[in-house]
Design a protein around this motif. Sequence first.
Motif, PDB file in Angstrom:
ATOM      1  N   ARG A 104     -26.187   2.164  23.996  1.00  0.00           N
ATOM      2  CA  ARG A 104     -26.192   1.028  24.925  1.00  0.00           C
ATOM      3  C   ARG A 104     -25.073   1.230  25.943  1.00  0.00           C
ATOM      4  N   GLU A 106     -22.986  -0.310  29.167  1.00  0.00           N
ATOM      5  CA  GLU A 106     -22.630  -1.513  29.909  1.00  0.00           C
ATOM      6  C   GLU A 106     -21.460  -1.189  30.832  1.00  0.00           C
ATOM      7  N   GLU A 108     -19.215  -2.753  34.769  1.00  0.00           N
ATOM      8  CA  GLU A 108     -19.161  -3.663  35.910  1.00  0.00           C
ATOM      9  C   GLU A 108     -20.106  -3.237  37.026  1.00  0.00           C
ATOM     10  N   LEU A 110     -23.262  -1.502  37.121  1.00  0.00           N
ATOM     11  CA  LEU A 110     -24.405  -0.927  36.418  1.00  0.00           C
ATOM     12  C   LEU A 110     -25.302  -0.081  37.330  1.00  0.00           C
ATOM     13  N   ASP A 128     -31.280  -6.333  30.432  1.00  0.00           N
ATOM     14  CA  ASP A 128     -30.579  -7.424  31.097  1.00  0.00           C
ATOM     15  C   ASP A 128     -29.077  -7.215  30.945  1.00  0.00           C
ATOM     16  N   GLY A 129     -28.457  -6.621  31.958  1.00  0.00           N
ATOM     17  CA  GLY A 129     -27.023  -6.368  31.923  1.00  0.00           C
ATOM     18  C   GLY A 129     -26.625  -5.119  31.167  1.00  0.00           C
ATOM     19  N   HIS A 130     -27.580  -4.256  30.846  1.00  0.00           N
ATOM     20  CA  HIS A 130     -27.253  -3.026  30.129  1.00  0.00           C
ATOM     21  C   HIS A 130     -28.345  -1.988  30.349  1.00  0.00           C
ATOM     22  N   ALA A 148     -17.771   3.224  31.802  1.00  0.00           N
ATOM     23  CA  ALA A 148     -18.803   2.496  31.069  1.00  0.00           C
ATOM     24  C   ALA A 148     -18.326   2.147  29.662  1.00  0.00           C
ATOM     25  N   THR A 149     -18.856   1.060  29.141  1.00  0.00           N
ATOM     26  CA  THR A 149     -18.655   0.686  27.744  1.00  0.00           C
ATOM     27  C   THR A 149     -19.887   1.123  26.967  1.00  0.00           C
TER      28      THR A 149
END
Length: 212
Positions: A104, A106, A108, A110, A128-130, A148-149
């Motif tokens: 995954r 994630e 700021e 993307l 959605d957000g990832h 990235a996270t």
Amino acid sequence: MPADPPTDRLANLPDDDLDPLSLPPEDRPALASALIRGGGDGAADWLELDYDARFLRRKRLTSASGRPVMVDLPETVSLEQGDGLRLETGEVIGVEAAREPLLRVEGENLPRLAWHIGNRHTPCQVGDGHLLIRDDHVLRKMLEGLGATLSPTTERFRPEGGAYGHGRTMGHDHVHAHAADQVAPHPDTTRGHANAHGHHPDFEAQSKQPKS
């Protein structure tokens, strides 16, 4: 002595050498030779396949109910969640995306992360957000360098199918040596596709500067 189960007798026979119609009825798997896009919803039985297994033309599989199925399509296709395969009996068997280990992504920015993933022709699912990708140590290092996270997850992998709908994004056989160690600047989207594939022009200019 009881006879071996049909699946045992056929287990070592290559798919290309297996003609289902030449087998006795008790050994014959259900033959699926027609793909119905989006036609598998509500099917009583289904094939649960991961991303790699959904790319096929001819393959022996086992359905969720334990029924042997011989998929024999005219050409290699990428099966998708909700597709259906029509059996010789007229019944439709569904296609389900199996859960598999993924990464995954994630961050700021993307869109920037998605651009770098796509620039390497890596299958990517947009959430959605990832983003979701399959784990790869080179991509992991690159994405970490971009801020990235990253976190491991297990989900159904349904990546984007390309600009023309159904199909696959094929990864390169290799990634340039600097990809893991150096981060290219954010792409200027006005430069067009010609520069979107390969190195960013600013990065190229920097790499050509004479060393002091």
